[in-house]
Design a protein around this motif. Structure first.
Motif, short mmCIF file in Angstrom:
data_model
loop_
_atom_site.label_atom_id
_atom_site.label_comp_id
_atom_site.label_asym_id
_atom_site.label_seq_id
_atom_site.Cartn_x
_atom_site.Cartn_y
_atom_site.Cartn_z
N ASP A 88 -15.90 -34.20 57.37
CA ASP A 88 -16.31 -35.33 58.20
C ASP A 88 -15.88 -35.18 59.66
N GLN A 89 -15.35 -33.98 60.01
CA GLN A 89 -15.04 -33.65 61.39
C GLN A 89 -15.41 -32.18 61.60
N PHE A 90 -15.81 -31.83 62.82
CA PHE A 90 -16.37 -30.50 63.04
C PHE A 90 -15.91 -29.91 64.37
N VAL A 91 -16.20 -28.61 64.52
CA VAL A 91 -15.91 -27.85 65.74
C VAL A 91 -17.16 -27.05 66.07
N LEU A 92 -17.64 -27.13 67.31
CA LEU A 92 -18.84 -26.40 67.69
C LEU A 92 -18.89 -26.24 69.20
N GLY A 93 -19.84 -25.43 69.66
CA GLY A 93 -20.02 -25.24 71.10
C GLY A 93 -20.94 -24.07 71.37
N PHE A 94 -22.02 -24.30 72.10
CA PHE A 94 -23.02 -23.26 72.32
C PHE A 94 -23.36 -23.14 73.81
N LEU A 95 -23.46 -21.88 74.26
CA LEU A 95 -23.80 -21.61 75.64
C LEU A 95 -25.15 -20.91 75.72
N GLY A 142 -19.43 -38.81 69.13
CA GLY A 142 -18.46 -38.11 68.31
C GLY A 142 -17.58 -37.13 69.05
N LEU A 143 -17.96 -36.69 70.25
CA LEU A 143 -17.15 -35.71 70.98
C LEU A 143 -15.86 -36.37 71.45
N ASP A 144 -14.72 -35.88 70.92
CA ASP A 144 -13.45 -36.47 71.33
C ASP A 144 -12.41 -35.44 71.78
N THR A 145 -12.77 -34.14 71.74
CA THR A 145 -11.77 -33.11 72.00
C THR A 145 -12.41 -31.87 72.62
N TYR A 146 -11.69 -31.22 73.54
CA TYR A 146 -12.02 -29.88 74.01
C TYR A 146 -10.89 -28.94 73.63
N LEU A 147 -11.22 -27.90 72.85
CA LEU A 147 -10.26 -26.83 72.57
C LEU A 147 -10.38 -25.82 73.70
N ASP A 169 -7.65 -37.04 83.58
CA ASP A 169 -7.85 -37.82 82.36
C ASP A 169 -8.43 -39.20 82.67
N GLY A 170 -9.51 -39.55 81.97
CA GLY A 170 -10.14 -40.85 82.16
C GLY A 170 -11.32 -40.84 83.11
N GLU A 171 -11.45 -39.79 83.92
CA GLU A 171 -12.63 -39.68 84.79
C GLU A 171 -13.86 -39.37 83.94
N PRO A 172 -15.07 -39.64 84.46
CA PRO A 172 -16.28 -39.29 83.72
C PRO A 172 -16.29 -37.80 83.36
N GLY A 173 -16.46 -37.51 82.08
CA GLY A 173 -16.44 -36.14 81.60
C GLY A 173 -15.06 -35.66 81.19
N TYR A 174 -14.04 -36.46 81.46
CA TYR A 174 -12.66 -36.06 81.17
C TYR A 174 -11.94 -37.07 80.27
N GLU A 175 -12.72 -37.85 79.54
CA GLU A 175 -12.11 -38.83 78.63
C GLU A 175 -11.62 -38.18 77.33
N GLN A 176 -12.15 -37.02 76.99
CA GLN A 176 -11.81 -36.38 75.72
C GLN A 176 -10.41 -35.75 75.77
N GLN A 177 -9.81 -35.65 74.61
CA GLN A 177 -8.48 -35.05 74.52
C GLN A 177 -8.55 -33.54 74.77
N ILE A 178 -7.58 -33.02 75.51
CA ILE A 178 -7.42 -31.58 75.67
C ILE A 178 -6.57 -31.06 74.53
N LEU A 179 -7.12 -30.11 73.78
CA LEU A 179 -6.41 -29.44 72.70
C LEU A 179 -6.17 -28.01 73.17
N VAL A 180 -4.94 -27.66 73.46
CA VAL A 180 -4.66 -26.36 74.06
C VAL A 180 -4.49 -25.30 72.97
N GLY A 181 -5.25 -24.21 73.09
CA GLY A 181 -5.13 -23.10 72.16
C GLY A 181 -5.73 -21.85 72.76
#
Length: 232
Positions: A88-95, A142-147, A169-181
Protein backbone atom coordinates in the motif's frame (compact mmCIF):
# COMPACT_ATOMS: atom_id res chain seq x y z
CA UNK A 1 11.46 17.55 22.16
CA UNK A 2 13.23 16.29 19.05
CA UNK A 3 11.10 14.34 16.60
CA UNK A 4 12.15 10.70 16.14
CA UNK A 5 13.93 10.30 12.82
CA UNK A 6 12.61 7.79 10.29
CA UNK A 7 14.99 4.92 9.49
CA UNK A 8 14.22 3.07 6.24
CA UNK A 9 16.15 -0.11 5.37
CA UNK A 10 16.31 -1.98 2.06
CA UNK A 11 14.97 -5.53 2.38
CA UNK A 12 15.24 -8.28 -0.23
CA UNK A 13 13.31 -10.97 1.63
CA UNK A 14 11.49 -11.82 4.87
CA UNK A 15 14.75 -12.60 6.70
CA UNK A 16 16.02 -9.10 5.95
CA UNK A 17 12.71 -7.61 6.99
CA UNK A 18 12.61 -9.35 10.37
CA UNK A 19 16.21 -8.33 11.15
CA UNK A 20 15.60 -4.72 10.10
CA UNK A 21 12.51 -4.43 12.29
CA UNK A 22 14.37 -6.03 15.21
CA UNK A 23 17.14 -3.45 14.83
CA UNK A 24 14.72 -0.54 14.98
CA UNK A 25 13.81 0.24 11.36
CA UNK A 26 10.62 2.24 10.94
CA UNK A 27 10.06 1.32 7.30
CA UNK A 28 11.39 -1.01 4.61
CA UNK A 29 12.04 -0.47 0.93
CA UNK A 30 11.35 -3.75 -0.87
CA UNK A 31 13.41 -4.48 -3.99
CA UNK A 32 15.21 -7.23 -5.86
CA UNK A 33 18.28 -7.24 -8.15
CA UNK A 34 20.56 -4.80 -6.37
CA UNK A 35 23.07 -5.28 -9.20
CA UNK A 36 20.61 -3.11 -11.16
CA UNK A 37 20.18 -0.71 -8.21
CA UNK A 38 16.87 -2.25 -7.16
CA UNK A 39 14.00 -3.58 -9.25
CA UNK A 40 10.42 -4.62 -8.48
CA UNK A 41 10.18 -7.69 -6.25
CA UNK A 42 7.78 -10.56 -6.90
CA UNK A 43 4.29 -10.22 -5.41
CA UNK A 44 4.91 -13.44 -3.44
CA UNK A 45 7.96 -11.86 -1.82
CA UNK A 46 5.96 -8.79 -0.88
CA UNK A 47 3.22 -10.97 0.62
CA UNK A 48 5.77 -12.97 2.63
CA UNK A 49 7.39 -9.83 4.00
CA UNK A 50 4.02 -8.28 4.81
CA UNK A 51 3.19 -11.41 6.83
CA UNK A 52 6.55 -11.34 8.64
CA UNK A 53 6.66 -7.75 9.93
CA UNK A 54 4.26 -5.02 10.97
CA UNK A 55 6.20 -1.89 9.98
CA UNK A 56 5.55 0.16 6.85
CA UNK A 57 6.68 -1.22 3.48
CA UNK A 58 7.43 0.75 0.32
CA UNK A 59 7.68 -1.41 -2.80
CA UNK A 60 9.83 -0.47 -5.78
CA UNK A 61 8.12 -0.01 -9.16
CA UNK A 62 11.05 -0.28 -11.58
CA UNK A 63 11.34 -3.00 -14.21
CA UNK A 64 14.83 -2.41 -15.65
CA UNK A 65 18.12 -0.70 -14.85
CA UNK A 66 18.12 3.01 -15.57
CA UNK A 67 15.42 5.62 -15.10
CA UNK A 68 13.30 5.27 -18.24
CA UNK A 69 9.77 4.03 -17.54
CA UNK A 70 9.85 1.36 -20.22
CA UNK A 71 6.60 -0.55 -20.62
CA UNK A 72 4.12 1.63 -18.72
CA UNK A 73 1.22 -0.77 -19.31
CA UNK A 74 3.24 -3.49 -17.63
CA UNK A 75 4.13 -1.17 -14.74
CA UNK A 76 0.47 -0.44 -14.20
CA UNK A 77 -0.32 -4.16 -14.22
CA UNK A 78 2.48 -4.95 -11.80
CA UNK A 79 1.29 -2.20 -9.45
CA UNK A 80 -2.12 -3.87 -9.36
CA UNK A 81 -0.56 -7.27 -8.59
CA UNK A 82 1.50 -5.78 -5.79
CA UNK A 83 -1.52 -4.10 -4.25
CA UNK A 84 -3.31 -7.45 -4.27
CA UNK A 85 -0.27 -8.90 -2.45
CA UNK A 86 -0.68 -6.34 0.34
CA UNK A 87 1.44 -3.40 -0.83
CA UNK A 88 0.00 0.00 0.00
CA UNK A 89 3.08 2.24 -0.34
CA UNK A 90 5.45 2.48 -3.31
CA UNK A 91 8.71 3.87 -4.71
CA UNK A 92 9.03 5.07 -8.31
CA UNK A 93 10.52 7.72 -10.57
CA UNK A 94 10.96 8.04 -14.33
CA UNK A 95 13.02 10.41 -16.45
CA UNK A 96 12.73 11.28 -20.14
CA UNK A 97 15.73 11.22 -22.48
CA UNK A 98 16.36 14.93 -21.92
CA UNK A 99 16.74 14.42 -18.16
CA UNK A 100 13.36 15.93 -17.35
CA UNK A 101 10.70 14.02 -15.46
CA UNK A 102 8.61 11.66 -17.60
CA UNK A 103 5.43 13.18 -16.29
CA UNK A 104 3.09 11.13 -18.47
CA UNK A 105 4.55 7.85 -17.21
CA UNK A 106 4.59 8.97 -13.58
CA UNK A 107 0.98 10.18 -13.77
CA UNK A 108 -0.22 6.89 -15.30
CA UNK A 109 1.46 4.75 -12.66
CA UNK A 110 0.36 7.01 -9.81
CA UNK A 111 -3.19 6.81 -11.16
CA UNK A 112 -3.03 3.04 -10.73
CA UNK A 113 -1.99 3.47 -7.08
CA UNK A 114 -5.33 5.10 -6.23
CA UNK A 115 -4.01 7.42 -3.54
CA UNK A 116 -1.33 5.16 -2.03
CA UNK A 117 1.62 7.04 -0.55
CA UNK A 118 4.83 6.94 -2.56
CA UNK A 119 8.44 8.06 -2.78
CA UNK A 120 10.08 9.60 -5.85
CA UNK A 121 13.43 7.85 -5.76
CA UNK A 122 16.98 8.82 -6.72
CA UNK A 123 16.05 9.57 -10.31
CA UNK A 124 15.88 13.13 -8.92
CA UNK A 125 19.67 12.97 -8.52
CA UNK A 126 20.02 12.39 -12.29
CA UNK A 127 17.47 15.01 -13.29
CA UNK A 128 18.50 17.93 -15.49
CA UNK A 129 16.68 20.37 -13.19
CA UNK A 130 15.75 19.23 -9.66
CA UNK A 131 13.69 22.31 -8.90
CA UNK A 132 11.63 21.97 -12.08
CA UNK A 133 11.04 18.28 -11.38
CA UNK A 134 9.79 18.99 -7.86
CA UNK A 135 7.41 21.68 -9.07
CA UNK A 136 6.02 19.48 -11.86
CA UNK A 137 5.29 16.69 -9.39
CA UNK A 138 4.11 18.88 -6.52
CA UNK A 139 0.39 18.20 -6.83
CA UNK A 140 0.43 14.48 -7.63
CA UNK A 141 -1.64 12.47 -5.15
CA UNK A 142 0.24 10.38 -2.62
CA UNK A 143 3.72 11.84 -3.17
CA UNK A 144 5.15 12.47 0.29
CA UNK A 145 8.88 11.71 0.03
CA UNK A 146 11.99 12.25 -2.13
CA UNK A 147 14.78 9.70 -1.74
CA UNK A 148 17.92 11.64 -2.59
CA UNK A 149 21.63 11.95 -1.95
CA UNK A 150 21.61 15.47 -3.36
CA UNK A 151 23.90 14.26 -6.16
CA UNK A 152 24.26 11.24 -8.42
CA UNK A 153 27.72 10.79 -6.83
CA UNK A 154 26.33 10.40 -3.30
CA UNK A 155 25.87 12.33 -0.08
CA UNK A 156 29.46 13.60 0.14
CA UNK A 157 28.93 15.53 -3.11
CA UNK A 158 25.26 16.23 -2.51
CA UNK A 159 25.37 17.58 1.04
CA UNK A 160 25.13 21.28 0.03
CA UNK A 161 22.08 20.52 -2.12
CA UNK A 162 20.42 18.54 0.67
CA UNK A 163 20.94 21.36 3.15
CA UNK A 164 19.65 23.95 0.68
CA UNK A 165 16.53 21.92 -0.08
CA UNK A 166 15.88 21.30 3.61
CA UNK A 167 15.94 25.06 4.13
CA UNK A 168 13.12 25.41 1.56
CA UNK A 169 10.79 23.09 3.46
CA UNK A 170 7.18 24.14 2.95
CA UNK A 171 7.73 26.07 -0.27
CA UNK A 172 5.80 24.95 -3.37
CA UNK A 173 7.45 21.73 -4.55
CA UNK A 174 9.30 21.30 -1.25
CA UNK A 175 6.53 20.10 1.04
CA UNK A 176 7.59 16.45 0.75
CA UNK A 177 9.92 14.80 3.24
CA UNK A 178 13.58 14.45 2.28
CA UNK A 179 14.75 10.86 2.76
CA UNK A 180 18.54 10.86 2.54
CA UNK A 181 20.19 7.80 1.00
CA UNK A 182 23.05 6.98 -1.33
CA UNK A 183 26.53 6.84 0.18
CA UNK A 184 25.06 7.88 3.54
CA UNK A 185 27.35 7.38 6.55
CA UNK A 186 26.85 7.78 10.27
CA UNK A 187 29.15 10.81 10.32
CA UNK A 188 26.75 12.64 7.97
CA UNK A 189 23.89 12.36 10.45
CA UNK A 190 24.60 15.26 12.86
CA UNK A 191 24.75 17.91 10.14
CA UNK A 192 21.70 16.53 8.34
CA UNK A 193 19.66 16.35 11.54
CA UNK A 194 20.72 19.88 12.49
CA UNK A 195 19.30 21.09 9.15
CA UNK A 196 15.90 19.62 10.02
CA UNK A 197 16.14 16.43 7.90
CA UNK A 198 14.21 13.65 9.61
CA UNK A 199 14.45 10.57 7.38
CA UNK A 200 17.36 8.30 6.48
CA UNK A 201 17.69 5.33 4.09
CA UNK A 202 20.33 2.60 4.28
CA UNK A 203 21.09 -0.45 2.18
CA UNK A 204 24.65 -1.74 2.22
CA UNK A 205 25.24 -0.06 5.59
CA UNK A 206 22.85 -2.61 7.11
CA UNK A 207 24.81 -5.56 5.66
CA UNK A 208 28.30 -6.17 7.13
CA UNK A 209 28.85 -9.03 4.65
CA UNK A 210 27.78 -7.04 1.59
CA UNK A 211 24.77 -7.60 -0.65
CA UNK A 212 25.34 -11.37 -0.65
CA UNK A 213 24.72 -11.40 3.10
CA UNK A 214 21.57 -10.60 5.09
CA UNK A 215 20.57 -7.46 6.93
CA UNK A 216 22.15 -7.35 10.39
CA UNK A 217 19.87 -6.35 13.25
CA UNK A 218 22.95 -5.08 15.11
CA UNK A 219 24.00 -2.85 12.19
CA UNK A 220 20.49 -1.40 11.98
CA UNK A 221 20.46 -0.89 15.76
CA UNK A 222 23.68 1.16 15.52
CA UNK A 223 21.92 3.51 13.09
CA UNK A 224 18.83 3.62 15.30
CA UNK A 225 20.93 4.53 18.33
CA UNK A 226 22.82 7.23 16.42
CA UNK A 227 19.65 8.78 15.00
CA UNK A 228 17.98 8.76 18.41
CA UNK A 229 21.03 10.39 20.00
CA UNK A 230 21.33 13.32 17.59
CA UNK A 231 18.89 16.18 18.02
CA UNK A 232 17.04 17.55 15.02
Amino acid sequence: MSKRAVLEVIALDAEDAVAAQAGGADRLELVTEMAADGLTPAPATVAAIRAAVDIDLRVMLRLADGFAAGDVDRLVGVAGELREAGADQFVLGFLAEDGGVDLAAVERVVGALAGCRWTFHRAIDRAADRDALRKQLADLPGLDTYLTAGSAAGVDDGLPTLLAEAARDGEPGYEQQILVGGGLRLDHVPRLRASGIEAFHIGGAARPDGWQGPVSADAVAEWRTTLDGVAG
